[in-house]
Design an enzyme around this catalytic site. Structure first.
Site, PDB file in Angstrom:
ATOM      1  N   ARG A  82       0.863  -1.177   0.000  1.00 48.08           N
ATOM      2  CA  ARG A  82       0.000   0.000   0.000  1.00 48.08           C
ATOM      3  C   ARG A  82       0.898   1.224   0.000  1.00 48.08           C
ATOM      4  O   ARG A  82       2.119   1.116   0.127  1.00 48.08           O
ATOM      5  CB  ARG A  82      -1.024   0.012   1.153  1.00 48.08           C
ATOM      6  CG  ARG A  82      -0.678  -0.672   2.416  1.00 48.08           C
ATOM      7  CD  ARG A  82       0.472  -0.089   3.161  1.00 48.08           C
ATOM      8  NE  ARG A  82       0.328   1.335   3.347  1.00 48.08           N
ATOM      9  CZ  ARG A  82       1.302   2.190   3.497  1.00 48.08           C
ATOM     10  NH1 ARG A  82       2.566   1.764   3.472  1.00 48.08           N
ATOM     11  NH2 ARG A  82       1.109   3.467   3.663  1.00 48.08           N
ATOM     12  N   GLY A  83       0.264   2.401  -0.148  1.00 52.89           N
ATOM     13  CA  GLY A  83       1.051   3.632  -0.263  1.00 52.89           C
ATOM     14  C   GLY A  83       1.186   3.973  -1.743  1.00 52.89           C
ATOM     15  O   GLY A  83       1.444   3.093  -2.580  1.00 52.89           O
ATOM     16  N   ALA A  84       1.050   5.281  -2.034  1.00 51.40           N
ATOM     17  CA  ALA A  84       0.892   5.729  -3.415  1.00 51.40           C
ATOM     18  C   ALA A  84       1.992   5.242  -4.373  1.00 51.40           C
ATOM     19  O   ALA A  84       1.709   4.629  -5.412  1.00 51.40           O
ATOM     20  CB  ALA A  84       0.823   7.252  -3.426  1.00 51.40           C
ATOM     21  N   ARG A 104      -7.405  -0.022  -6.380  1.00 49.18           N
ATOM     22  CA  ARG A 104      -7.601   1.038  -5.380  1.00 49.18           C
ATOM     23  C   ARG A 104      -7.788   2.352  -6.148  1.00 49.18           C
ATOM     24  O   ARG A 104      -6.935   2.725  -6.941  1.00 49.18           O
ATOM     25  CB  ARG A 104      -6.406   1.125  -4.422  1.00 49.18           C
ATOM     26  CG  ARG A 104      -6.300  -0.134  -3.559  1.00 49.18           C
ATOM     27  CD  ARG A 104      -5.482   0.080  -2.328  1.00 49.18           C
ATOM     28  NE  ARG A 104      -6.107   0.946  -1.365  1.00 49.18           N
ATOM     29  CZ  ARG A 104      -5.458   1.457  -0.322  1.00 49.18           C
ATOM     30  NH1 ARG A 104      -4.178   1.201  -0.155  1.00 49.18           N
ATOM     31  NH2 ARG A 104      -6.074   2.239   0.543  1.00 49.18           N
ATOM     32  N   ASP A 117      -1.768  10.881  -1.727  1.00 45.56           N
ATOM     33  CA  ASP A 117      -2.136   9.849  -2.694  1.00 45.56           C
ATOM     34  C   ASP A 117      -2.544  10.454  -4.029  1.00 45.56           C
ATOM     35  O   ASP A 117      -2.552   9.752  -5.039  1.00 45.56           O
ATOM     36  CB  ASP A 117      -3.268   8.999  -2.112  1.00 45.56           C
ATOM     37  CG  ASP A 117      -2.798   8.313  -0.856  1.00 45.56           C
ATOM     38  OD1 ASP A 117      -2.278   7.203  -0.944  1.00 45.56           O
ATOM     39  OD2 ASP A 117      -2.890   8.930   0.222  1.00 45.56           O
ATOM     40  N   ASN A 159      -5.114  12.686   0.992  1.00 53.46           N
ATOM     41  CA  ASN A 159      -4.204  11.835   1.774  1.00 53.46           C
ATOM     42  C   ASN A 159      -5.038  11.055   2.781  1.00 53.46           C
ATOM     43  O   ASN A 159      -6.258  11.233   2.884  1.00 53.46           O
ATOM     44  CB  ASN A 159      -3.129  12.685   2.464  1.00 53.46           C
ATOM     45  CG  ASN A 159      -1.987  11.830   2.997  1.00 53.46           C
ATOM     46  OD1 ASN A 159      -1.485  10.958   2.301  1.00 53.46           O
ATOM     47  ND2 ASN A 159      -1.589  12.049   4.243  1.00 53.46           N
TER      48      ASN A 159
HETATM   49  O1  MRU Z   1      -4.391   3.248   2.531  1.00 56.55           O
HETATM   50  P1  MRU Z   1      -2.926   3.403   2.329  1.00 56.55           P
HETATM   51  O2  MRU Z   1      -2.088   2.896   3.444  1.00 56.55           O
HETATM   52  O3  MRU Z   1      -2.471   2.926   0.973  1.00 56.55           O
HETATM   53  O4  MRU Z   1      -2.821   4.960   2.301  1.00 56.55           O
HETATM   54  C1  MRU Z   1      -1.863   5.596   1.648  1.00 56.55           C
HETATM   55  C2  MRU Z   1      -0.974   6.198   2.614  1.00 56.55           C
HETATM   56  O5  MRU Z   1      -0.109   5.528   3.114  1.00 56.55           O
HETATM   57  C3  MRU Z   1      -1.104   7.565   3.008  1.00 56.55           C
HETATM   58  O6  MRU Z   1      -2.222   8.208   2.612  1.00 56.55           O
HETATM   59  C4  MRU Z   1       0.184   8.279   2.772  1.00 56.55           C
HETATM   60  O7  MRU Z   1       0.236   9.348   3.606  1.00 56.55           O
HETATM   61  C5  MRU Z   1       0.377   8.721   1.360  1.00 56.55           C
HETATM   62  S1  MRU Z   1       0.930   7.454   0.360  1.00 56.55           S
HETATM   63  C6  MRU Z   1       2.522   7.958   0.090  1.00 56.55           C
END
Ligand code: MRU
Length: 374
Positions: free
Chosen positions: A57-59, A100, A246, A257
């Site tokens: 997960r994470g952008a 997602r 994101d 975010n």
């Molecule tokens: O739901 P997630 O864990 O995929 O969410 C994304 C994130 O981790 C956060 O929103 C984060 O601050 C930005 S992604 C680099």
């Protein structure tokens, strides 16, 4: 980044692609911080499932995963009919895209891969170009995060306390992270500072992932409850906020975010605390005109109604306890669970990018420079 596994430090990336085995290999984030394992996604459907179920997960990390997933799906095609191949690639693209919806990085990453594939005149050529372009996206993510670190480190002064939300660390990218990159760069420059990690319910990425990363790197930190930031700000205990994003709108400077970011931005504004957002260029959406048009993912209510953890290890058995979900909320109540919120530009002090720090509304006027840097 280096991870200590069974006492030995080794370099890992969050996501890699094994071309020979045609697997996308991911750090299994659902098991952290208790267990460190690599999950090998065996085909593009499995890769999409790993994104949806948050193995990764994470952008930036899901951007690279989607790029590799597209190359993986392309490579699995057998035959040499280009029209059939292109239909297959479109199906792979849509499957990965729908995993997602809020983060724009997967779409931007896969568009780059598809663009690169156009130069190929046969199925085999396009398959090879897809793998090379996906690799290049991952490398760019690493370079961009390192550059964010160089610009962002200047904001961190000796003795500061920095608040961060969710995990925009190296686990959310291929390496270094966005919001954490300035912390790692400042540490390398010998600065000492303290980090407060919002726990970030409902999935607790701050308490599990950011805290684990900072512990691995030896950075002083504590986890705070999500609703404690205002209290600490009011008492002068937070000097700076850095979060990730994101999807950041190039036209307006609005930032999507992890849910709870907007609340922290309002609080920081009230207390005149600088509030920065760190992003690679793949997080910018140049098309959308309003933050209210960003698709906000709604996740399973089980995330709000309970929590995951591990049981204490059984004596004489494995060193890691069993991972369990426990119901916390009232048994007959339901929940609603938006994963992200949108912070307006006026609450943001600056956007830390790989080419410098901009006011959120300056992204659009600097779009030529920003788009050329990709
Ligand atoms: O739901 P997630 O864990 O995929 O969410 C994304 C994130 O981790 C956060 O929103 C984060 O601050 C930005 S992604 C680099």
């Amino acid at each position: 980044m280096q991870v200590k596994v069974k006492g030995c430090a080794r370099d890992f990336r969050t996501v890699t692609y094994d071309v020979e085995r045609n697997t996308v290999d991911l750090i299994e984030q659902r098991l952290l911080p208790h267990q460190f394992e690599i999950y090998s996604a065996k085909d593009y459907v499995d890769t999409a499932r790993a994104i949806r179920d948050m193995v990764v997960r994470g952008a930036g990390a899901i951007g690279a995963t989607a790029a590799y997933g597209l190359a993986q799906g392309a490579r699995a095609f057998s035959g040499n009919r280009l029209d059939r191949f292109q239909r297959h690639v479109s199906e792979v693209y849509e499957t990965l895209k729908s995993a997602r919806p809020t983060a724009v990085d997967p779409v931007n990453a896969m568009n780059l891969v598809r663009e690169a594939m156009r130069a190929g005149e046969s199925v085999a050529e396009q398959q090879a170009l897809a793998a090379a372009a996906a690799e290049e996206f991952a490398e760019e993510d690493v370079r961009h995060c390192a550059a964010i670190g160089r610009f962002g480190a200047k904001l961190i002064r000796e003795g500061m306390t920095v608040l961060t939300h969710c995990n925009a660390g190296w686990l959310a990218f291929v390496d270094f992270g966005s919001a954490t990159a300035p912390l790692y760069a400042a540490q390398q420059r010998g600065k000492s500072f303290h980090v407060l990690c919002d726990e970030t319910r409902p999935r607790s990425q701050g308490a599990t992932l950011t805290a684990w990363e900072l512990a691995q790197q030896g950075i002083s930190h504590q986890i705070i409850p999500d609703n404690a930031a205002g209290h600490f700000m009011q008492r002068g205990k937070i000097d700076l906020v850095i979060v990730g994003s994101d999807r950041t709108l190039g036209r307006t400077g609005e930032v999507a975010n992890k849910i709870g970011t907007y609340t922290k931005a309002v609080l920081a504004h009230r207390h005149r605390i600088p509030f920065y957002v760190a992003i690679p260029l793949s997080t910018i959406d140049w098309g959308l005109r309003s933050g209210m048009d960003i698709p906000i993912e709604h996740r399973d209510e089980a995330e709000v109604l309970g929590a995951w953890g591990v049981l204490p290890p059984r004596p004489g058995r494995s060193s890691v306890g069993k991972r369990v979900y426990v119901r916390v909320a009232n048994a007959t109540s339901g929940a609603v669970n938006p994963g992200f919120d949108v912070t307006p530009a006026e609450l943001i002090t600056g956007i830390i990018t790989p080419v410098g720090i901009f006011k959120p509304r300056e992204l659009w006027s600097n779009r030529k420079q920003l788009q050329a840097a990709r």
